[in-house]
Scaffold this motif. Structure first.
Motif, PDB file in Angstrom:
ATOM      1  N   SER A   1      -3.811  13.836  -3.145  1.00 19.39           N
ATOM      2  CA  SER A   1      -3.505  12.779  -2.177  1.00 19.39           C
ATOM      3  C   SER A   1      -3.808  13.240  -0.756  1.00 19.39           C
ATOM      4  O   SER A   1      -4.342  12.486   0.057  1.00 19.39           O
ATOM      5  CB  SER A   1      -2.031  12.370  -2.291  1.00 19.39           C
ATOM      6  OG  SER A   1      -1.744  11.865  -3.565  1.00 19.39           O
ATOM      7  N   LYS A   2      -3.465  14.496  -0.470  1.00 19.66           N
ATOM      8  CA  LYS A   2      -3.726  15.050   0.864  1.00 19.66           C
ATOM      9  C   LYS A   2      -5.223  15.123   1.138  1.00 19.66           C
ATOM     10  O   LYS A   2      -5.695  14.750   2.212  1.00 19.66           O
ATOM     11  CB  LYS A   2      -3.088  16.444   0.965  1.00 19.66           C
ATOM     12  CG  LYS A   2      -3.070  17.012   2.380  1.00 19.66           C
ATOM     13  CD  LYS A   2      -2.333  18.344   2.422  1.00 19.66           C
ATOM     14  CE  LYS A   2      -0.860  18.177   2.178  1.00 19.66           C
ATOM     15  NZ  LYS A   2      -0.112  19.448   2.324  1.00 19.66           N
ATOM     16  N   TRP A   3      -5.984  15.579   0.133  1.00 17.69           N
ATOM     17  CA  TRP A   3      -7.434  15.650   0.300  1.00 17.69           C
ATOM     18  C   TRP A   3      -8.068  14.262   0.375  1.00 17.69           C
ATOM     19  O   TRP A   3      -9.167  14.105   0.925  1.00 17.69           O
ATOM     20  CB  TRP A   3      -8.062  16.457  -0.849  1.00 17.69           C
ATOM     21  CG  TRP A   3      -7.850  17.934  -0.728  1.00 17.69           C
ATOM     22  CD1 TRP A   3      -7.024  18.722  -1.465  1.00 17.69           C
ATOM     23  CD2 TRP A   3      -8.475  18.803   0.217  1.00 17.69           C
ATOM     24  NE1 TRP A   3      -7.080  20.031  -1.055  1.00 17.69           N
ATOM     25  CE2 TRP A   3      -7.968  20.110  -0.017  1.00 17.69           C
ATOM     26  CE3 TRP A   3      -9.403  18.621   1.246  1.00 17.69           C
ATOM     27  CZ2 TRP A   3      -8.359  21.219   0.734  1.00 17.69           C
ATOM     28  CZ3 TRP A   3      -9.798  19.725   1.998  1.00 17.69           C
ATOM     29  CH2 TRP A   3      -9.278  21.000   1.744  1.00 17.69           C
ATOM     30  N   SER A   4      -7.365  13.261  -0.136  1.00 19.08           N
ATOM     31  CA  SER A   4      -7.880  11.883  -0.071  1.00 19.08           C
ATOM     32  C   SER A   4      -7.572  11.226   1.268  1.00 19.08           C
ATOM     33  O   SER A   4      -7.947  10.070   1.496  1.00 19.08           O
ATOM     34  CB  SER A   4      -7.259  11.044  -1.196  1.00 19.08           C
ATOM     35  OG  SER A   4      -7.607  11.571  -2.458  1.00 19.08           O
ATOM     36  N   GLY A   5      -6.866  11.932   2.129  1.00 17.74           N
ATOM     37  CA  GLY A   5      -6.600  11.419   3.472  1.00 17.74           C
ATOM     38  C   GLY A   5      -5.208  10.850   3.666  1.00 17.74           C
ATOM     39  O   GLY A   5      -4.897  10.325   4.741  1.00 17.74           O
ATOM     40  N   LEU A   6      -4.355  10.925   2.651  1.00 14.36           N
ATOM     41  CA  LEU A   6      -2.993  10.417   2.804  1.00 14.36           C
ATOM     42  C   LEU A   6      -2.135  11.396   3.591  1.00 14.36           C
ATOM     43  O   LEU A   6      -2.275  12.610   3.439  1.00 14.36           O
ATOM     44  CB  LEU A   6      -2.349  10.180   1.432  1.00 14.36           C
ATOM     45  CG  LEU A   6      -2.993   9.140   0.514  1.00 14.36           C
ATOM     46  CD1 LEU A   6      -2.133   8.960  -0.730  1.00 14.36           C
ATOM     47  CD2 LEU A   6      -3.176   7.818   1.212  1.00 14.36           C
TER      48      LEU A   6
ATOM     49  N   ARG B   1       0.832  -1.200   0.000  1.00 11.49           N
ATOM     50  CA  ARG B   1       0.000   0.000   0.000  1.00 11.49           C
ATOM     51  C   ARG B   1       0.869   1.254   0.000  1.00 11.49           C
ATOM     52  O   ARG B   1       0.549   2.250  -0.655  1.00 11.49           O
ATOM     53  CB  ARG B   1      -0.894  -0.007   1.252  1.00 11.49           C
ATOM     54  CG  ARG B   1      -1.930   1.099   1.292  1.00 11.49           C
ATOM     55  CD  ARG B   1      -2.789   0.971   2.536  1.00 11.49           C
ATOM     56  NE  ARG B   1      -3.533  -0.275   2.534  1.00 11.49           N
ATOM     57  CZ  ARG B   1      -4.279  -0.687   3.553  1.00 11.49           C
ATOM     58  NH1 ARG B   1      -4.341   0.047   4.665  1.00 11.49           N
ATOM     59  NH2 ARG B   1      -4.935  -1.822   3.479  1.00 11.49           N
ATOM     60  N   PHE B   2       1.996   1.195   0.723  1.00 10.78           N
ATOM     61  CA  PHE B   2       2.892   2.348   0.765  1.00 10.78           C
ATOM     62  C   PHE B   2       3.395   2.700  -0.634  1.00 10.78           C
ATOM     63  O   PHE B   2       3.491   3.877  -0.986  1.00 10.78           O
ATOM     64  CB  PHE B   2       4.079   2.056   1.689  1.00 10.78           C
ATOM     65  CG  PHE B   2       5.076   3.185   1.775  1.00 10.78           C
ATOM     66  CD1 PHE B   2       4.791   4.332   2.494  1.00 10.78           C
ATOM     67  CD2 PHE B   2       6.299   3.107   1.105  1.00 10.78           C
ATOM     68  CE1 PHE B   2       5.703   5.384   2.568  1.00 10.78           C
ATOM     69  CE2 PHE B   2       7.213   4.140   1.168  1.00 10.78           C
ATOM     70  CZ  PHE B   2       6.910   5.280   1.899  1.00 10.78           C
ATOM     71  N   GLY B   3       3.725   1.684  -1.438  1.00 12.94           N
ATOM     72  CA  GLY B   3       4.181   1.927  -2.797  1.00 12.94           C
ATOM     73  C   GLY B   3       3.134   2.654  -3.625  1.00 12.94           C
ATOM     74  O   GLY B   3       3.445   3.585  -4.381  1.00 12.94           O
ATOM     75  N   ARG B   4       1.877   2.253  -3.466  1.00  9.45           N
ATOM     76  CA  ARG B   4       0.782   2.930  -4.190  1.00  9.45           C
ATOM     77  C   ARG B   4       0.654   4.375  -3.727  1.00  9.45           C
ATOM     78  O   ARG B   4       0.361   5.274  -4.528  1.00  9.45           O
ATOM     79  CB  ARG B   4      -0.530   2.176  -3.977  1.00  9.45           C
ATOM     80  CG  ARG B   4      -0.549   0.791  -4.630  1.00  9.45           C
ATOM     81  CD  ARG B   4      -1.952   0.220  -4.685  1.00  9.45           C
ATOM     82  NE  ARG B   4      -2.516  -0.035  -3.355  1.00  9.45           N
ATOM     83  CZ  ARG B   4      -2.337  -1.164  -2.680  1.00  9.45           C
ATOM     84  NH1 ARG B   4      -1.594  -2.140  -3.198  1.00  9.45           N
ATOM     85  NH2 ARG B   4      -2.881  -1.334  -1.496  1.00  9.45           N
ATOM     86  N   TYR B   5       0.880   4.589  -2.450  1.00 11.36           N
ATOM     87  CA  TYR B   5       0.818   5.953  -1.912  1.00 11.36           C
ATOM     88  C   TYR B   5       1.933   6.828  -2.494  1.00 11.36           C
ATOM     89  O   TYR B   5       1.725   8.011  -2.761  1.00 11.36           O
ATOM     90  CB  TYR B   5       0.944   5.928  -0.384  1.00 11.36           C
ATOM     91  CG  TYR B   5      -0.242   5.347   0.348  1.00 11.36           C
ATOM     92  CD1 TYR B   5      -1.445   5.102  -0.302  1.00 11.36           C
ATOM     93  CD2 TYR B   5      -0.154   5.021   1.710  1.00 11.36           C
ATOM     94  CE1 TYR B   5      -2.535   4.558   0.376  1.00 11.36           C
ATOM     95  CE2 TYR B   5      -1.239   4.484   2.388  1.00 11.36           C
ATOM     96  CZ  TYR B   5      -2.417   4.252   1.722  1.00 11.36           C
ATOM     97  OH  TYR B   5      -3.488   3.727   2.391  1.00 11.36           O
ATOM     98  N   VAL B   6       3.115   6.224  -2.678  1.00 13.24           N
ATOM     99  CA  VAL B   6       4.249   6.973  -3.249  1.00 13.24           C
ATOM    100  C   VAL B   6       3.897   7.470  -4.653  1.00 13.24           C
ATOM    101  O   VAL B   6       4.117   8.634  -4.991  1.00 13.24           O
ATOM    102  CB  VAL B   6       5.524   6.098  -3.283  1.00 13.24           C
ATOM    103  CG1 VAL B   6       6.638   6.784  -4.087  1.00 13.24           C
ATOM    104  CG2 VAL B   6       6.019   5.814  -1.869  1.00 13.24           C
ATOM    105  N   TYR B   7       3.339   6.581  -5.459  1.00  9.78           N
ATOM    106  CA  TYR B   7       2.921   6.974  -6.812  1.00  9.78           C
ATOM    107  C   TYR B   7       1.833   8.040  -6.761  1.00  9.78           C
ATOM    108  O   TYR B   7       1.829   8.986  -7.561  1.00  9.78           O
ATOM    109  CB  TYR B   7       2.406   5.762  -7.583  1.00  9.78           C
ATOM    110  CG  TYR B   7       3.488   4.881  -8.143  1.00  9.78           C
ATOM    111  CD1 TYR B   7       4.276   5.315  -9.205  1.00  9.78           C
ATOM    112  CD2 TYR B   7       3.721   3.612  -7.617  1.00  9.78           C
ATOM    113  CE1 TYR B   7       5.275   4.505  -9.727  1.00  9.78           C
ATOM    114  CE2 TYR B   7       4.720   2.797  -8.137  1.00  9.78           C
ATOM    115  CZ  TYR B   7       5.498   3.245  -9.186  1.00  9.78           C
ATOM    116  OH  TYR B   7       6.491   2.453  -9.696  1.00  9.78           O
ATOM    117  N   ALA B   8       0.904   7.894  -5.815  1.00 11.55           N
ATOM    118  CA  ALA B   8      -0.202   8.852  -5.704  1.00 11.55           C
ATOM    119  C   ALA B   8       0.312  10.237  -5.331  1.00 11.55           C
ATOM    120  O   ALA B   8      -0.103  11.246  -5.913  1.00 11.55           O
ATOM    121  CB  ALA B   8      -1.204   8.370  -4.655  1.00 11.55           C
ATOM    122  N   VAL B   9       1.243  10.300  -4.384  1.00 16.45           N
ATOM    123  CA  VAL B   9       1.806  11.583  -3.957  1.00 16.45           C
ATOM    124  C   VAL B   9       2.557  12.243  -5.113  1.00 16.45           C
ATOM    125  O   VAL B   9       2.453  13.448  -5.337  1.00 16.45           O
ATOM    126  CB  VAL B   9       2.741  11.390  -2.737  1.00 16.45           C
ATOM    127  CG1 VAL B   9       3.526  12.673  -2.451  1.00 16.45           C
ATOM    128  CG2 VAL B   9       1.934  10.982  -1.517  1.00 16.45           C
TER     129      VAL B   9
END
Length: 312
Positions: A197-202, A182-190
């Motif tokens: 990403s921030k508004w999505s809660g990350l 999941r962290f890897g997906r977050y990296v791509y999202a950021v």
């Protein structure tokens, strides 16, 4: 017929170019395909590849790390200095890795919490680390010729060089994080869009800090390998190293705009650049011209990335 994605096509082209370069060097230099030279190539590629895994993640989040070269020197000097003082290999390598993690944390906090661009934050780290290295050592290398210390850079496990084994482990770990967690997906999202990403809660700040910490950890491992290979920690080590990592990532398809890139592509980029430099050295191409060729490769790679975005 299924259309091949641009990124996949790009990697296939890079592999083809790598094969062609190997054939050319084999024809021009009888020393290229010798076992001694091939072992030299994989050893050189190993520490660049390790740090480039971290650099790929940093660029994917839309940042950059210019402190990698200075951290190579700092971690190597710490490893050599601690080992010389204690003769404890675990303490020596542990201190160097802690240094890397600390520098990564410092860079990450400056970017995430201090709102500094990665370019500025890591430029400061680069300058501070390099200057401290020269101040503390008076510009002299910290020599350690003990077999236990240099084994990490020059030794083998069975028939495989130890740096190559470490490279494989780091590549596998980085690929797993980016592709399977999941962290890897977050990296791509950021990297794709930090605000969304921030508004999505990350927790964008936390993700950036962790990526820089991982970069610092991997660069410290690379620094230990370099020091062990040289038999000394040198304040001048790693000059221009950050550019090699950035070039490998960009050549491998990582977008400087963030949000796109694969570690597999970066590794192909590392191999291509290492083989290219090795062959140019064997046929006596001036080192300054080698830098010119590297610069041209960066420009072409960025242009390919731009054209690829237009094609998508």
């Amino acid at each position: 017929m299924k259309k091949i994605k641009f990124d996949t096509l790009r990697q296939l082209i890079l592999v083809f170019i790598l094969i062609v370069i190997c054939i050319v060097w084999a024809i021009l230099s009888p020393n290229f395909l010798t076992m001694n030279n091939l072992m030299n190539v994989v050893r050189q590629a190993s520490y660049t590849a390790i740090a480039s895994v971290g650099m790929t993640m940093v660029i994917i989040i839309g940042e950059i790390d210019l402190s990698a070269g200075s951290l190579i020197a700092a971690s190597g000097m710490i490893a050599a200095g601690v080992y010389k003082a204690t003769s404890n290999i675990v303490l020596s390598f542990g201190a160097a890795i802690l240094c890397g993690i600390g520098v990564g944390l410092f860079n990450g906090v400056l970017c995430a919490k201090g709102r500094l661009p990665g370019f500025i934050a890591t430029l400061a780290s680069m300058t501070i680390l390099r200057a401290l290295g020269y101040i503390i050592t008076d510009g002299d290398p910290i020599s350690v010729m003990d077999k236990t210390f240099i084994a990490l850079g020059t030794g083998y496990l069975w028939f495989i060089p130890i740096p190559v084994i470490l490279m494989i482990i780091c590549i596998a770990a980085g690929s797993f994080i980016m592709n399977k967690t999941r962290f890897g997906r977050y990296v791509y999202a950021v990297g794709g869009n930090a605000e969304t990403s921030k508004w999505s809660g990350l927790n964008v700040d936390k993700i950036k800090i962790l990526v820089y910490v991982f970069m610092g950890l991997l660069t410290a491992i690379a620094g230990i390998i370099v020091a062990a290979r040289l038999g000394s920690g040198q304040p001048s080590a790693g000059n221009g190293f950050e550019m090699d990592c950035i070039t490998a990532a960009v050549v491998g398809g990582t977008s400087m705009a963030g949000g796109k890139g694969k570690i597999s592509g970066t590794i192909v980029g590392v191999l291509l650049l290492t083989v290219l430099v090795n062959g140019m050295t064997l046929i006596d191409i001036n080192s300054y011209w080698q830098q010119v060729i590297k610069g041209i490769i960066i420009v072409v790679s960025v242009l390919m990335d731009t054209r690829g975005k237009k094609a998508e």
